[in-house]
Enzyme design. Structure first.
Site, PDB file in Angstrom:
ATOM      1  N   CYS A   1      29.004 -33.252  18.567  1.00 36.78           N
ATOM      2  CA  CYS A   1      28.481 -34.173  19.576  1.00 36.78           C
ATOM      3  C   CYS A   1      29.575 -34.577  20.570  1.00 36.78           C
ATOM      4  O   CYS A   1      29.290 -34.836  21.732  1.00 36.78           O
ATOM      5  CB  CYS A   1      27.857 -35.393  18.924  1.00 36.78           C
ATOM      6  SG  CYS A   1      28.893 -36.100  17.658  1.00 36.78           S
TER       7      CYS A   1
ATOM      8  N   GLY B   1      16.663 -40.006  18.777  1.00 41.92           N
ATOM      9  CA  GLY B   1      17.246 -41.358  18.761  1.00 41.92           C
ATOM     10  C   GLY B   1      16.385 -42.339  19.552  1.00 41.92           C
ATOM     11  O   GLY B   1      16.137 -43.462  19.122  1.00 41.92           O
TER      12      GLY B   1
ATOM     13  N   GLU C   1      23.524 -31.087  26.942  1.00 40.19           N
ATOM     14  CA  GLU C   1      24.271 -30.707  25.746  1.00 40.19           C
ATOM     15  C   GLU C   1      23.787 -29.337  25.288  1.00 40.19           C
ATOM     16  O   GLU C   1      22.616 -29.160  24.983  1.00 40.19           O
ATOM     17  CB  GLU C   1      23.999 -31.760  24.667  1.00 40.19           C
ATOM     18  CG  GLU C   1      24.902 -31.659  23.485  1.00 40.19           C
ATOM     19  CD  GLU C   1      24.679 -32.792  22.482  1.00 40.19           C
ATOM     20  OE1 GLU C   1      23.520 -33.162  22.235  1.00 40.19           O
ATOM     21  OE2 GLU C   1      25.682 -33.286  21.939  1.00 40.19           O
TER      22      GLU C   1
ATOM     23  N   GLU D   1      23.885 -42.639  16.802  1.00 40.88           N
ATOM     24  CA  GLU D   1      25.000 -41.831  17.311  1.00 40.88           C
ATOM     25  C   GLU D   1      24.370 -40.542  17.827  1.00 40.88           C
ATOM     26  O   GLU D   1      23.874 -39.734  17.054  1.00 40.88           O
ATOM     27  CB  GLU D   1      25.997 -41.579  16.183  1.00 40.88           C
ATOM     28  CG  GLU D   1      27.363 -41.194  16.681  1.00 40.88           C
ATOM     29  CD  GLU D   1      27.534 -39.701  16.729  1.00 40.88           C
ATOM     30  OE1 GLU D   1      27.277 -39.128  17.819  1.00 40.88           O
ATOM     31  OE2 GLU D   1      27.899 -39.109  15.719  1.00 40.88           O
TER      32      GLU D   1
ATOM     33  N   GLY E   1      22.051 -37.693  15.656  1.00 33.32           N
ATOM     34  CA  GLY E   1      21.272 -36.516  16.040  1.00 33.32           C
ATOM     35  C   GLY E   1      21.025 -36.508  17.529  1.00 33.32           C
ATOM     36  O   GLY E   1      21.816 -37.058  18.303  1.00 33.32           O
ATOM     37  N   SER E   2      19.911 -35.918  17.928  1.00 33.16           N
ATOM     38  CA  SER E   2      19.662 -35.734  19.356  1.00 33.16           C
ATOM     39  C   SER E   2      19.246 -37.049  20.028  1.00 33.16           C
ATOM     40  O   SER E   2      18.690 -37.946  19.387  1.00 33.16           O
ATOM     41  CB  SER E   2      18.560 -34.688  19.549  1.00 33.16           C
ATOM     42  OG  SER E   2      17.370 -35.154  18.972  1.00 33.16           O
ATOM     43  N   THR E   3      19.472 -37.124  21.324  1.00 30.34           N
ATOM     44  CA  THR E   3      19.100 -38.320  22.078  1.00 30.34           C
ATOM     45  C   THR E   3      17.584 -38.507  22.060  1.00 30.34           C
ATOM     46  O   THR E   3      17.099 -39.635  21.957  1.00 30.34           O
ATOM     47  CB  THR E   3      19.643 -38.214  23.519  1.00 30.34           C
ATOM     48  OG1 THR E   3      21.073 -38.180  23.434  1.00 30.34           O
ATOM     49  CG2 THR E   3      19.242 -39.407  24.369  1.00 30.34           C
TER      50      THR E   3
ATOM     51  N   LYS F   1      18.373 -39.011   4.341  1.00 29.40           N
ATOM     52  CA  LYS F   1      17.709 -37.726   4.563  1.00 29.40           C
ATOM     53  C   LYS F   1      18.663 -36.763   5.263  1.00 29.40           C
ATOM     54  O   LYS F   1      19.022 -36.965   6.417  1.00 29.40           O
ATOM     55  CB  LYS F   1      16.456 -37.871   5.431  1.00 29.40           C
ATOM     56  CG  LYS F   1      15.653 -36.565   5.412  1.00 29.40           C
ATOM     57  CD  LYS F   1      14.708 -36.398   6.553  1.00 29.40           C
ATOM     58  CE  LYS F   1      15.324 -35.779   7.762  1.00 29.40           C
ATOM     59  NZ  LYS F   1      15.670 -34.350   7.638  1.00 29.40           N
TER      60      LYS F   1
END
Ligand code: NDP
Length: 478
Positions: A292, A241, A389, A258, A236-238, A184
């Site tokens: 990132c 995740g 971030e 990641e 992607g974002s924490t 995706k």
């Protein structure tokens, strides 16, 4: 000081043929979505609508996973590694043949400068397919035992900052190892993944080996939660995740994540100053800072602080912000209105918390999403702009006196993806690299990527490695 003026040097977009609408790529065919509404993908530099894209709902995701399962069992899993390699080499060559088209398409849909999509993203995409093609018949040397086996169906969710490169990081090792995939792409950047689907058709890749389901978070969620997916890979974002880690906990799915970063780029007083300034600029302004592993926290030794800052500001004044398709552009458009809002909000927080904000004079285009290159000084470790971030062209500068202090400040973050060291002394580089809790440490350079080199993080930057032999291992069951 007068500056050279550049004539416009736009790359022609005539090479891309964007369709008005796209279906989902399932089982080797573009098909209509059965249970989602189409959405629009726009060019962030002009807000022009580029195409209508289908949203895959749970039934579509199920269809894609079934196609991938069948292809895994009947064709791709049993196929000899050397034959899988032939397909991967073919895909790599097709990417090279269509590289100009893919670079233009990436810059249009993502907003990144053509200089980067043409010279960094797409060459690296081809390099990843070439590299992993070479592994397909040598899996017993990957470090996963004498007879390593693929997991089965990989569900892969990727972000918008390097759309095609993240696709390559995910798909190339998965296929080399004998897995089939459902991928995706991000909602705002689906076009190069759909072009990749055409490349799979051109390469005669057996149906179902690669499936592309477009959509937003809901589609990603349906994919990672699908019970017949064996391996989940996410970038992607924490926050997302973490949600994915929770949703697969207790299942037998393998997972690699990641996630975000807040890298320290550390400058010692003996650093080669001109190269260092270029490295700082590349570290934070490459890809509008949507990286990132961006060097978003600059740690400068106090004795050279004034000189580094003065030179950095002078260099920032020469950066050209504007049309991503212009070959002279250094900084393109911010990927979306939502990301621009986030960058603006955090920059405002930086000012409110007392840091000093500076940007060079720079005219931003009237249409589209733009943010000038920005540097914050007077930043303390407690400031949100030093901890969170920002994912934009915004640099926070801190200082240090001793190497020990630099290490402590660099490691004082919930993330641990990357770091940079600038110094003349090799022994200091090695000492620092051993102390830094970061998956990648660059020395006297920054943002260098190579398919042979593993990449990944510590702490809230995620777990698992992509790239190199380690990246292959993640797609093999032990
Ligand atoms: P997300 O983490 O939301 O997006 C990454 C991918 O995950 C996209 O394909 C997204 O779909 C998909 N997704 C979203 N929700 C879910 C879910 N519940 N289950 C499965 N997949 C899901 O990042 P954002 O685009 O929202 O960016 C937010 C912030 O994340 C940025 O400001 C930046 O700080 C950070 N980020 C970090 C990246 C990195 O490389 N480490 C990359 C991108 C962002 P869709 O985009 O279609 O919603």
């Amino acid at each position: 000081m007068s500056r050279f003026e550049y004539a416009p040097a736009p790359e022609s977009r005539a090479i891309v043929d964007i369709k008005s609408s796209y279906g989902l790529y399932i089982n080797g065919q573009f098909v209509e979505a059965t249970d989602g509404k189409p959405f629009k993908t726009i060019s962030p530099s002009s807000e022009e609508v580029l195409a209508d894209v289908s949203e895959a709902g749970p039934a579509d995701v199920d269809k894609a996973v079934k196609a991938a399962r069948k292809a895994f069992e009947k064709v791709w899993g049993p196929m000899a590694g050397r034959d899988r390699a032939k397909y991967l080499f073919r895909i790599a060559r097709l990417i090279q043949e269509r590289s100009r088209e893919l670079a233009v398409l990436e810059s249009l849909d993502n907003g990144k400068p053509i200089r980067e999509s043409r010279d960094v993203d797409i060459p690296l995409v081809a390099a990843h397919f070439f590299y992993y093609a070479g592994w397909a018949d040598k899996l017993e040397y990957a470090g996963a035992g004498d007879d390593p086996q693929p997991w089965g169906v990989a569900g892969q969710v990727i972000p918008w900052n390097f759309p095609m490169l993240m696709l390559a990081w995910k798909i190339a090792p998965a296929l080399a190892a004998g897995n089939t995939v459902v991928l995706k792409p991000a909602e705002t950047t689906p076009l190069t993944a759909l072009a990749f689907a055409e490349i799979c058709q051109q390469a005669d890749l057996p149906p179902g080996v690669v499936n592309i389901v477009t959509g937003a978070g809901r589609t990603g969620q349906a994919l990672v939660e699908h019970p017949d997916v064996n391996k989940v890979a996410f970038t992607g974002s924490t926050a997302v995740g973490r949600a994915i880690a929770k949703s697969v906990a207790g299942s037998d799915k393998a997972v690699t994540l990641e996630l975000g970063g807040k890298a320290a780029n550390i400058v010692f007083e003996d650093a080669p100053i001109d190269q260092t300034i270029e490295g700082i600029v590349n570290g934070i302004f490459f890809n509008q800072g949507h990286v990132c592993c961006a060097g978003s926290r600059l740690l400068v030794q106090e004795s050279v602080y004034d000189e580094v800052l003065a030179r950095l500001k002078r260099r920032m004044g020469t950066l050209r912000v504007g049309d991503p398709l212009d070959k002279n552009t250094d900084i393109g458009a911010i990927n979306s209105a939502a990301q621009l809002a986030k960058i603006r909000e955090l920059s405002q927080v930086g000012e409110d918390e007392g840091a000093e904000r500076w940007s060079p004079e720079c005219e931003l285009p009237p249409q589209g999403y733009w943010f000038p290159p920005t540097v914050f000084t007077g930043v303390s470790q407690a400031h949100r702009i030093a901890r969170e971030e920002i994912f934009g062209p915004v640099l926070s500068v801190l200082t240090f006196r001793t190497p020990q202090e630099a290490v402590e400040k660099a490691n004082n973050t919930p993330f641990g993806l990357s770091a940079g060291i600038w110094t003349d002394k090799g022994s200091r580089i090695l000492w620092m690299a051993n102390q830094l809790r970061a998956g990648v440490v660059w020395a006297n350079t920054f943002n260098r990527f190579d398919p042979t080199s593993p990449f990944g993080g510590y702490k809230e930057s995620g777990y698992g490695r992509e790239g190199g032999r380690h990246g292959l291992e993640a797609y093999l069951a032990h």
